[in-house]
Design a protein around this motif. Structure first.
Motif, short mmCIF file in Angstrom:
data_model
loop_
_atom_site.label_atom_id
_atom_site.label_comp_id
_atom_site.label_asym_id
_atom_site.label_seq_id
_atom_site.Cartn_x
_atom_site.Cartn_y
_atom_site.Cartn_z
N VAL A 141 1.13 -55.85 146.56
CA VAL A 141 1.46 -55.82 147.99
C VAL A 141 2.70 -56.45 148.24
O VAL A 141 3.76 -56.38 148.98
N PHE B 112 -24.48 -56.98 143.10
CA PHE B 112 -23.89 -57.04 141.68
C PHE B 112 -25.20 -56.92 140.90
O PHE B 112 -24.99 -56.85 139.63
N THR C 236 -4.08 -72.07 147.91
CA THR C 236 -3.75 -70.63 148.78
C THR C 236 -2.77 -71.29 149.69
O THR C 236 -1.58 -70.43 149.66
N ASP D 39 -9.53 -74.67 146.57
CA ASP D 39 -9.29 -73.27 146.81
C ASP D 39 -8.30 -73.06 147.92
O ASP D 39 -7.18 -72.51 148.03
N LEU E 153 -21.97 -53.21 147.25
CA LEU E 153 -21.44 -54.58 146.68
C LEU E 153 -22.69 -55.51 146.31
O LEU E 153 -22.55 -56.81 146.41
N GLU F 53 -12.65 -59.78 142.08
CA GLU F 53 -11.53 -60.59 142.27
C GLU F 53 -10.36 -60.04 141.36
O GLU F 53 -8.94 -60.07 141.99
N LEU G 216 -17.11 -65.98 148.47
CA LEU G 216 -16.06 -64.91 148.75
C LEU G 216 -16.33 -63.70 148.07
O LEU G 216 -16.54 -62.58 148.88
N ALA G 217 -16.72 -63.89 146.74
CA ALA G 217 -16.80 -62.55 145.95
C ALA G 217 -18.19 -62.10 146.10
O ALA G 217 -18.37 -60.90 145.79
N SER G 218 -19.22 -62.85 146.47
CA SER G 218 -20.57 -62.15 146.24
C SER G 218 -21.34 -62.18 147.57
O SER G 218 -21.92 -61.31 147.92
N TYR H 210 -12.16 -52.49 143.89
CA TYR H 210 -13.15 -53.36 144.60
C TYR H 210 -14.40 -52.12 145.20
O TYR H 210 -15.64 -52.68 145.00
N PRO I 149 -10.79 -74.05 141.10
CA PRO I 149 -10.11 -73.52 142.41
C PRO I 149 -9.28 -72.25 142.03
O PRO I 149 -8.57 -72.24 141.07
N GLY I 150 -9.28 -71.27 142.72
CA GLY I 150 -8.57 -70.19 143.00
C GLY I 150 -9.49 -68.86 142.88
O GLY I 150 -10.76 -68.88 143.18
N ILE J 119 -18.17 -60.56 140.18
CA ILE J 119 -17.18 -61.30 140.97
C ILE J 119 -15.78 -61.01 140.19
O ILE J 119 -14.88 -61.10 140.75
N SER K 240 -19.24 -60.52 150.11
CA SER K 240 -18.07 -59.58 149.59
C SER K 240 -17.60 -58.58 150.26
O SER K 240 -16.48 -58.11 150.29
N ILE K 241 -18.18 -58.13 151.37
CA ILE K 241 -17.89 -57.20 152.35
C ILE K 241 -16.69 -57.71 152.90
O ILE K 241 -15.78 -56.82 153.67
N GLN L 280 -5.19 -65.97 145.37
CA GLN L 280 -4.03 -66.74 144.84
C GLN L 280 -3.49 -66.57 143.65
O GLN L 280 -2.22 -66.40 143.42
N ALA M 202 -9.03 -57.16 151.77
CA ALA M 202 -8.04 -56.47 150.80
C ALA M 202 -7.64 -55.27 151.54
O ALA M 202 -6.40 -54.78 151.49
N PHE M 203 -8.46 -54.74 152.17
CA PHE M 203 -7.92 -53.47 153.18
C PHE M 203 -6.76 -53.78 154.04
O PHE M 203 -5.99 -53.15 154.28
N ILE N 138 -4.64 -56.41 153.55
CA ILE N 138 -3.46 -56.47 153.10
C ILE N 138 -2.78 -55.25 152.42
O ILE N 138 -1.59 -55.18 152.63
N PHE N 139 -3.65 -54.37 152.16
CA PHE N 139 -3.16 -52.88 151.76
C PHE N 139 -2.39 -52.17 152.81
O PHE N 139 -1.54 -51.47 152.92
N ALA O 103 -15.55 -69.17 145.39
CA ALA O 103 -15.74 -68.03 144.77
C ALA O 103 -16.81 -67.30 144.91
O ALA O 103 -17.13 -66.07 145.22
N ALA O 104 -18.23 -68.00 144.71
CA ALA O 104 -19.35 -67.26 144.93
C ALA O 104 -19.64 -66.67 146.31
O ALA O 104 -20.00 -65.59 146.53
N THR P 251 -14.59 -59.80 152.06
CA THR P 251 -13.42 -59.65 150.99
C THR P 251 -12.74 -58.54 150.93
O THR P 251 -11.60 -58.16 150.83
N LEU P 252 -13.78 -57.57 150.98
CA LEU P 252 -13.27 -56.30 150.89
C LEU P 252 -12.42 -55.61 152.17
O LEU P 252 -11.26 -55.15 152.07
#
Lengths: 180, 152
Positions: B125, B96, A48, A44, B94, B115, A136-138, B79, B33-34, B111, A141-142, B38, A148-149, A151-152, A133-134, A144-145
């Motif tokens: 962006v 799930f 990146t 990963d 958040l 994502e 980062l996203a779960s 999100y 991966p990814g 997820i 996840s806050i 990405q 995202a902000f 980047i925005f 991924a698990a 990662t939120l």
């Protein structure tokens, strides 16, 4: 071997005065880092690094270079205050490493924290094989939120700075902006 | 630009592959991966390659600038909405698990949606930042040309 290349490229980046060459060297640096992460089995992070470090950031730097001069301005003299700050900070950081836990000790905090929980429970919690991924996203996840902000917000910043029509050449020269 | 014939032909083959790879990274982030970040970067890279070869105006006809603003906010909103959906269905922000009855399916759905939000934001962006930088240069040239016209 990769690490040696990294050091060579890093020194070259500092030495070179041509900003275009510096941008290319940074891209090489990122690509070497991506290779290093691949060797370390961090797919990963390698993906990146290759996409962001070697790809997008190089292109963005080149886009900025079309707006700036190609050669770096030589800095006259030496900045002794900067040297002192760097030396003091560096000495402080080196001193702080004395408090770090012993290298490779299995009882280090990094091994006893939530990491082992993730490696043991990710599959039964999530049912997916990619632990990164698990996490980062779960699990986190806050965080990662928040990313995202960030980047925005970056987009909003660039938009605020660059969406105004620029002044003409004469006004730019008067304001001392770099003219290509 | 006739002189870029080779570049154009190669780009015509490569850009769809890049975009396809970006979509693969986006939707298989939980298996290989990814992930959203990405994938967004890869998608934007494909679009930037298009800009470099066919010009900014042609690329902005494919994805208009206004759409990028909307999408970059929409990704973050997606999100947040996934997070709030967890709250609405009786969990934490958040969380799930309340989304679907099967816990694994719920996690996977969460997820993937989250994502997707990240991917949309990142791609739009980066395209937006590149557009703003690239147009700055042509603006300079336009303003300078107008000034020279005036001075004459």
């Amino acid at each position: 071997m990769l690490l040696v290349f990294l050091v060579v490229v890093a020194v070259a980046v500092i030495r070179v005065r041509d900003l275009f060459a510096a941008a290319m060297l940074f891209a090489i640096y990122s690509l070497l880092t991506a290779a290093l992460f691949t060797v370390l089995d961090a797919g990963d992070v390698a993906l990146t690094e290759a996409a962001v470090g070697a790809g997008i950031s190089t292109i963005l730097v080149l886009a900025v270079l079309t707006l700036a001069q190609r050669q770096e301005h030589p800095a006259p003299g030496h900045n002794l205050l900067a040297l002192a700050v760097v030396l003091v900070t560096g000495a402080g950081l080196l001193y702080a490493t004395l408090d770090l836990p012993e290298f490779g000790n299995p009882n280090n905090p990094v091994h006893g924290h939530v990491g082992s929980y993730y490696t043991e429970h990710t599959y039964e919690d999530m049912g997916i094989p990619n632990m990164v991924a698990a996490v980062l996203a779960s699990y986190r996840s806050i965080d990662t939120l928040g990313e995202a902000f960030v980047i925005f917000t970056a987009a909003l910043g660039v938009f605020a700075l660059l969406s105004v029509r620029p002044p003409g050449r004469r006004a730019r020269e008067r304001d001392g902006e770099d003219d290509p | 630009m006739r002189e870029n014939g080779i570049l154009r032909v190669v780009a015509r083959f490569v850009i769809p592959l890049i975009l396809l790879f970006a979509l693969y990274v986006q939707f298989h982030g939980e298996y290989s991966p990814g992930g959203g970040f990405q994938a967004g970067v890869l998608f934007a890279a494909g679009w930037i390659l298009f800009v470099l070869i066919y010009g900014l105006d042609a690329a902005l006809r494919v994805i208009p600038e206004r759409l990028m603003y909307v999408l970059s906010a929409l990704g973050v909103l997606l999100y947040c909405l996934v997070g709030l959906a967890g709250v609405a269905l009786g969990g934490h922000f958040l969380d799930f698990y309340p989304l679907l009855s099967d816990p694994h399916a719920a996690q996977q759905a969460g997820i993937i949606l989250v994502e997707l939000g990240v991917g949309i934001t990142v791609a739009s962006v980066i395209m937006l930042v590149f557009t703003l930088f690239a147009r700055r240069r042509s603006w300079w040239d336009q303003v300078d040309a107008a000034e020279e016209e005036e001075g004459r």
